[in-house]
Write an enzyme that holds these catalytic residues in place. Sequence first.
Site, PDB file in Angstrom:
ATOM      1  N   HIS A 254      25.235  56.061  64.557  1.00 36.56           N
ATOM      2  CA  HIS A 254      25.654  54.784  65.142  1.00 36.56           C
ATOM      3  C   HIS A 254      24.469  53.815  65.140  1.00 36.56           C
ATOM      4  O   HIS A 254      23.336  54.213  65.422  1.00 36.56           O
ATOM      5  CB  HIS A 254      26.111  55.012  66.585  1.00 36.56           C
ATOM      6  CG  HIS A 254      26.439  53.739  67.310  1.00 36.56           C
ATOM      7  ND1 HIS A 254      27.632  53.077  67.143  1.00 36.56           N
ATOM      8  CD2 HIS A 254      25.712  52.983  68.196  1.00 36.56           C
ATOM      9  CE1 HIS A 254      27.635  51.992  67.901  1.00 36.56           C
ATOM     10  NE2 HIS A 254      26.480  51.918  68.553  1.00 36.56           N
TER      11      HIS A 254
ATOM     12  N   GLY B  16      47.517  41.876  35.227  1.00 37.90           N
ATOM     13  CA  GLY B  16      47.238  43.252  35.615  1.00 37.90           C
ATOM     14  C   GLY B  16      46.301  43.297  36.803  1.00 37.90           C
ATOM     15  O   GLY B  16      45.271  42.627  36.813  1.00 37.90           O
TER      16      GLY B  16
ATOM     17  N   GLY C 247      25.569  55.429  25.583  1.00 37.25           N
ATOM     18  CA  GLY C 247      26.063  55.093  26.912  1.00 37.25           C
ATOM     19  C   GLY C 247      27.524  54.694  26.932  1.00 37.25           C
ATOM     20  O   GLY C 247      28.138  54.640  27.992  1.00 37.25           O
TER      21      GLY C 247
ATOM     22  N   ALA D 186      42.030  48.269  38.775  1.00 40.31           N
ATOM     23  CA  ALA D 186      40.629  48.071  39.137  1.00 40.31           C
ATOM     24  C   ALA D 186      39.957  47.015  38.264  1.00 40.31           C
ATOM     25  O   ALA D 186      39.253  46.135  38.766  1.00 40.31           O
ATOM     26  CB  ALA D 186      39.878  49.397  39.044  1.00 40.31           C
ATOM     27  N   ILE D 187      40.171  47.070  36.950  1.00 35.21           N
ATOM     28  CA  ILE D 187      39.517  46.114  36.049  1.00 35.21           C
ATOM     29  C   ILE D 187      39.980  44.696  36.342  1.00 35.21           C
ATOM     30  O   ILE D 187      39.172  43.773  36.483  1.00 35.21           O
ATOM     31  CB  ILE D 187      39.791  46.489  34.584  1.00 35.21           C
ATOM     32  CG1 ILE D 187      39.109  47.809  34.220  1.00 35.21           C
ATOM     33  CG2 ILE D 187      39.307  45.381  33.643  1.00 35.21           C
ATOM     34  CD1 ILE D 187      39.456  48.335  32.833  1.00 35.21           C
TER      35      ILE D 187
ATOM     36  N   ALA E  28      44.458  42.689  31.382  1.00 38.76           N
ATOM     37  CA  ALA E  28      43.926  43.897  32.035  1.00 38.76           C
ATOM     38  C   ALA E  28      45.092  44.827  32.369  1.00 38.76           C
ATOM     39  O   ALA E  28      45.300  45.209  33.514  1.00 38.76           O
ATOM     40  CB  ALA E  28      43.151  43.516  33.291  1.00 38.76           C
ATOM     41  N   VAL E  29      45.840  45.175  31.332  1.00 37.90           N
ATOM     42  CA  VAL E  29      47.055  45.978  31.523  1.00 37.90           C
ATOM     43  C   VAL E  29      46.813  47.445  31.199  1.00 37.90           C
ATOM     44  O   VAL E  29      47.725  48.179  30.843  1.00 37.90           O
ATOM     45  CB  VAL E  29      48.207  45.427  30.661  1.00 37.90           C
ATOM     46  CG1 VAL E  29      48.666  44.078  31.191  1.00 37.90           C
ATOM     47  CG2 VAL E  29      47.793  45.314  29.188  1.00 37.90           C
TER      48      VAL E  29
ATOM     49  N   LYS F 288      29.348  45.698  37.745  1.00 40.14           N
ATOM     50  CA  LYS F 288      28.780  45.761  39.090  1.00 40.14           C
ATOM     51  C   LYS F 288      27.615  44.790  39.234  1.00 40.14           C
ATOM     52  O   LYS F 288      27.376  44.236  40.318  1.00 40.14           O
ATOM     53  CB  LYS F 288      28.320  47.190  39.413  1.00 40.14           C
ATOM     54  CG  LYS F 288      29.416  48.228  39.295  1.00 40.14           C
ATOM     55  CD  LYS F 288      30.701  47.806  39.989  1.00 40.14           C
ATOM     56  CE  LYS F 288      31.906  48.573  39.512  1.00 40.14           C
ATOM     57  NZ  LYS F 288      32.428  48.209  38.207  1.00 40.14           N
TER      58      LYS F 288
END
Length: 481
Positions: A460, A195, A39, A198-199, A284-285, A51
């Site tokens: 709707h 950073g 994985g 997204a992360i 997180a760069v 998530k």
Amino acid sequence: MAENYDVIIIGSGPGGYVAAVRASQLGLKTAIVEREHLGGICLNWGCIPTKALLRSAEVLDHANHAKDYGLVLEGKMTADVKAVVARSRGVSARLNGGVGFLMKKNKVDVIWGEAKITKPGEIVVGKSSKPVVEPQNPVPKNIKGEGTYNAKHIIIATGARPRALPGIEPDGKLIWTYFEAMKPAALPKSLIVMGSGAIGIEFASFYRSMGVDVTVVEVMPTIMPVEDVEVTAIARKQLEKRGMKILTSAKVTKIEKAADSLTAHVETADGKVQQITADRMISAVGVQGNIENLGLEAVGVKTDRGCVVIDGYGKTNIAGIYAIGDVAGPPMLAHKAEHEGVVCVEKIAGLPNVHPTDKGKVPGCTYCHPQVASVGLTEAKAKELGRDIRVGRFSFAANGKAIALGEDQGLCKVIFDKKTGELLGAHMVGAEVTELIQGFVVAMNLETTEEELMHTIFPHPTVSETMKEAVLDAYGRVLNA
């Protein structure tokens, strides 16, 4: 004597295992090499477990704002971080076992160890330098080990790892990568996130929901620099409203470590330096491709800036050697890797009408609160390319479902070619936009025009109605604003 295969895939992340399944479906004798866990990063340390963490954070946010929905909960809800992490790890474990099942079901051999390409058509698998995590039951039918293996086609799908800045390298204690941020033994009281891709933003959002004092430092003028500036401006306002501190056009130049905290020296655009002390920092760069120790240089595979160079079908410059996913360059996203894997294998199998991967139609999603999602060109990029465009916008503040959800701060923005009506890009921020963006992705892939979108009936009440209204707005026909 070496065992022969049609296809050997090095790496079992989303790109690798999906490519293996598709290859087997097409009748190709297939094996996959994995050194650590089935994985890859996505299932075990990336997309999926984050998530799960963010879902816990979302539930906590809702509980602490129950009064806004007319509900009464006594006292402030708090997080049991060990239980939150345990749930996240459980989700990963379940999916890890699922990949093992898929390998067994599709008769894909799993080879445990580290692979090196010795020449086109041949790999040598040695002992893993990583602690191997055995797959859960049901295990693949054929598990193989060290040795020499031959294959007509070798696909590199080794993924990527966190990038480290010189002098600010993660140490696993005070400076974390996403590995440590994913499973904290205890919540820090304060956190610096270096950073805002997204992360970085996802972890910043998670820890802020957990009650941590969070400061984000981003070297670019806006957070989430790849996104449209209007979208990121709304996201920033909402993140700051939640109590997050954000510094843009700023960079960490120095770190001073204490026993259980650190002080970051942060230089801003005006040259001033401020010192920020926190319990922990997440680096997180960005990430870099895992191209080392694969034998690429020896066989002459071309690389560029830490990634394998490929064409739209995953082919490298060496016949019989391919690459897919993060190791083959941006956008470094699991769904891009999966698509590249399928395209690569179908081309190998000789299927007709195999289309090369179009990176311009790869959606991006950031699961912070509020969510951000996009596909295609930003307004700035479209103008830079000289396109004559129409731009439409629709605010969530005018959408009934968003108001009912209590999530009325958001925007849907679309960009069309003025002459042809081609949808060039779509950008969204707000509730559940990561589930909505696929509508625009499908539209772009089918070459849908603005006229067809305007005549599509959206249900709707749904947040998806913002999508149609944004299209209408681009052509002066908006109905509900």
